[in-house]
Design an enzyme around this catalytic site. Sequence first.
Site, PDB file in Angstrom:
ATOM      1  N   GLU A 168       0.797  -1.229   0.000  1.00  0.00           N
ATOM      2  CA  GLU A 168       0.000   0.000   0.000  1.00  0.00           C
ATOM      3  C   GLU A 168       0.828   1.278   0.000  1.00  0.00           C
ATOM      4  OE1 GLU A 168      -3.332  -0.208   2.685  1.00  0.00           O
ATOM      5  OE2 GLU A 168      -3.522  -2.359   2.359  1.00  0.00           O
ATOM      6  N   TYR A 170       3.509   2.038   1.748  1.00  0.00           N
ATOM      7  CA  TYR A 170       4.173   2.423   2.986  1.00  0.00           C
ATOM      8  C   TYR A 170       5.673   2.116   2.885  1.00  0.00           C
ATOM      9  CZ  TYR A 170      -0.511   3.074   4.924  1.00  0.00           C
ATOM     10  OH  TYR A 170      -1.786   3.516   5.166  1.00  0.00           O
ATOM     11  N   ARG A 218       2.103  -8.520   4.695  1.00  0.00           N
ATOM     12  CA  ARG A 218       1.145  -7.875   3.782  1.00  0.00           C
ATOM     13  C   ARG A 218       1.887  -7.518   2.507  1.00  0.00           C
ATOM     14  NH1 ARG A 218      -3.850  -4.787   4.287  1.00  0.00           N
ATOM     15  NH2 ARG A 218      -4.901  -5.448   2.370  1.00  0.00           N
ATOM     16  N   HIS A 256      -1.729   4.274  -1.953  1.00  0.00           N
ATOM     17  CA  HIS A 256      -2.744   5.292  -1.657  1.00  0.00           C
ATOM     18  C   HIS A 256      -2.769   6.390  -2.717  1.00  0.00           C
ATOM     19  CE1 HIS A 256      -4.075   3.615   2.068  1.00  0.00           C
ATOM     20  NE2 HIS A 256      -2.883   3.648   2.606  1.00  0.00           N
ATOM     21  N   GLN A 343     -17.434   6.632   3.140  1.00  0.00           N
ATOM     22  CA  GLN A 343     -17.801   7.912   3.739  1.00  0.00           C
ATOM     23  C   GLN A 343     -17.489   8.011   5.223  1.00  0.00           C
ATOM     24  OE1 GLN A 343     -21.748   8.320   1.087  1.00  0.00           O
ATOM     25  NE2 GLN A 343     -21.613   9.843   2.674  1.00  0.00           N
ATOM     26  N   ASP A 658     -26.898  13.383   3.716  1.00  0.00           N
ATOM     27  CA  ASP A 658     -26.510  12.202   2.957  1.00  0.00           C
ATOM     28  C   ASP A 658     -26.962  10.978   3.735  1.00  0.00           C
ATOM     29  OD1 ASP A 658     -24.705  11.939   5.039  1.00  0.00           O
ATOM     30  OD2 ASP A 658     -22.941  12.400   3.836  1.00  0.00           O
TER      31      ASP A 658
END
Length: 673
Positions: A168, A170, A218, A256, A343, A658
Site C-alpha cells: 500500500e 508504505y 502484507r 494510496h 464515507q 446524505d
Amino acid sequence: MKFPHLFQPMQVGHLTLKNRIIMGSMHTGLEDQDQGFEKLALFYGERARQGLDLIVTGGFGPNPYALGMPEHAQHSTLYLPEQVDQHRLITEAVHREGGHILLQILHVGRYDHGSGGVSPSSVLSKLSNRSSRELSHAQIEQIIADYIHCAQLAREAGYDGVEIMGGEGYLINQFLAPFTNFREDQWGGDANGRSRFALRIAQGIRQAIPDNFVLSFRLSLMDLVEDGGHWNEVLQLAGQLEAAGVDLFNTSVGWHEARVPTVAMVVPRAAFSWAAEQLKQAVSVPVAASNRINTPQVADALIAAGHADMVAMARPFLADPAFVSKAIAGDDQAINTCIACNQSCLDRIFTRQQVSCLVNPRACHEWEWPQDKTAKPLAIAVLGTGPAGLACAREAAERGHTVTMFENRARMGGQLNLAKTIPGKEEMGETLRYFQHEITRLGIAVKLATRPSMEELQGFDHVVVATGVVPRRSGIAGENHAKVIDYVEAIRSPGQIGARVAVVGAGPLGFDVAELLSHQSTADEGSVQAYQQEWGVDPQRQHRGGVKKTEKAGSPREIWLLQRSKSLPGSQLPTTTGWIRRSRLKAKAARMFNDVHYIQIDDNGLHLSIRGERRALSVDHIVVCAGQEAHDPWSAKLQAHNIAHTVIGGARDAHKIDAARAIREGAELGRKL
C-alpha cells in the site's frame, strides 16, 4: 453448511483456525484516544465473540515517528515496555472469546502528512505535497531493530503473531519500488537490493521469536503506480520471505496515491482475487485474497475456485460485527453488507477523525451503544421509509418497541431507490435489502401508499417524522420551461433525456446525474475485465506496477456540468472517492464549468455567462441539481394535536444531508426512545 469452503479449518503457522476469514487491518481512530485500548478491546472482542478466529489490528508504529504522528506515540505505537499492559487489554479480550489476533507493524515512510517523513530516497509525496528525507544506513538499521523489538513486545503483550505491512505504498513498499528507491548502495539498485530491507525485518523477527508466533506479511501484488514493482520481483520476494519463515501472505493491491480505485464501490467484487491465485500457485504457505470481498458468497466462491486459501475483509466487520456467525448459520440475508462507500471509514481516517460506518453507525461506538432491551416498550409511528426512517424503525424495534411505518409512496426506500440506480453505486441496493430483511425479522408493520390521519397517530406514544427532502428549484428565469426537469425525474426516467444536457449544480447530486446520463451500457458491464480496461489495470503483468494505458470511454450524450461557485466542480465530493468520480466524467468528455452565472432558459436552451463570457447552450434538457429542501408536512399538525414527535434526517435539516447522516440520526433516535 451453506458456505463449506469458507468454514473449513485452516492451519496458519502454529494456529489451527476454525474458518478461512481474516479481519484485515484498518485504523479506527480509537488507537489515538485516551482509553482507546479499552474501546478497542470491546470492538475486537465483540467480533471474536461472533465467530471471527483471526484478527489483525490497525497498524501500530515500531517507534515514535513511524506513523508520522509523534503526538500520539503513546497510543499508536508499541516500542516501550510500559505499553505492553495496554495491549494486553486487546489480546485478553479476543482470547476470552476464543479468537486470535495479530499486531500489524506499520511505518508510513513518506506518507507522513506532517513533515514529509522518511523514505529510501528523497521523493515528493502527492498525499502530503512534501518531500521525504532520505534514510541513512544507520537509520535503516535502527528501523529494522525497531521492528524486531516491536514484535518481541507484541509477543509479551499476548498477540498470537505480527503482520509486517509491506504494501500500500508504505515504507517497506517504498524500498521495493523503483518509483521511490533510487539508491545505489546495498538498500537499492536491483531487486535484491531493494528487497533487502523487507527480508532483514522478516528474518530478524523470525530469529528473535522462532516458535509459536505467526509471522504474516502484507504483500503488494501490484502497486498500480508507474515504475512500481514488477510481478517477477513480487514472486522472487515471496519465495525469499517464505524461506525466511513467513507463515501467511495477506495480499494487497495499490498505493494510496495510485490513480486506480481498489476499495471503492465502483470496483467489482473480488476484482483482484486472480492476482492472489497467481501468488498461491508459487508459494506453499497460505495466501489471503483481499479488496472488495464483502459477502460470504463471494468469499466462499473464490476459495472454492482456488484463488486463495483465505479471505481478508476489514470494513465488512464495521458494517456487521456478526458477519461470521450469520454466515455460519446460513442467514446471509441478515448480514448488513459493506457497500464500500468510504464515507464514514476511509474519508474520516484521511481527515484524522474516528471511524464508524454509514450502514452501521454503532461501529467503533460499542461502549456507548449497548444493545439492551427497553424496560418500557412504546408504540412508535415512523412517517417515511427512507434511510433515516428505516434506521430508526430497525433500532427501535430491536430494543423492543412496537413500530409501524407509514409511506405515502407505493414502495419503501426513499432516496436509496434513486442512489442504487447510479452507475458505481449499485451496492446501495444491499442496504435496502438489509432493511427489508430486518423489517420482516423484527415484525415491523409497513403501510405503503398510506397517509395516516391525526386520529390514527394519536394512538402512538411517539411519532418520528422522517419524510426526507424535495428538490430545490433553480431560481433561473424560465425554470418552468418544458426543457427543465429535476434530478428525481431524471434519475427515475433517464430514457426521456435528450442527447445534449446541461446539469445545473456540480455537487454530489450533479455528479450522480451526470454519471447516469453519460453511462454507456456494454455487454461486459460490471465485469472485472471492463474495470481493468477503464482504469488501466494490466492483468498480463507486462508493465511495472501493473498499470497500462486506459481505454477511452464513450458517452451517449453531450453533457455540461455547471456550478455557480468558483471552486472546482466536484470539490464537495468525499475525499477518497471524489477523484474517482471526476476522473470518470473527464474520461467521457463531460464539460465542467465553475463560476457560472445563469441568465435564463428559453426555447434556445440555457443562457449563461462563464467567468464573465456570455454563452447560450443549445441543449435538449436542463436537469436541476441545485440541492434539496427539507420536506416536513407533519410537525405543525402534530404539535397542534399535542402529539409527541421528533424530526430526523433531511426532514429536519436538508443541508449536506446524505445517507450517513440520515442513518446515524435515525439509529440514534431509535436507540434513545
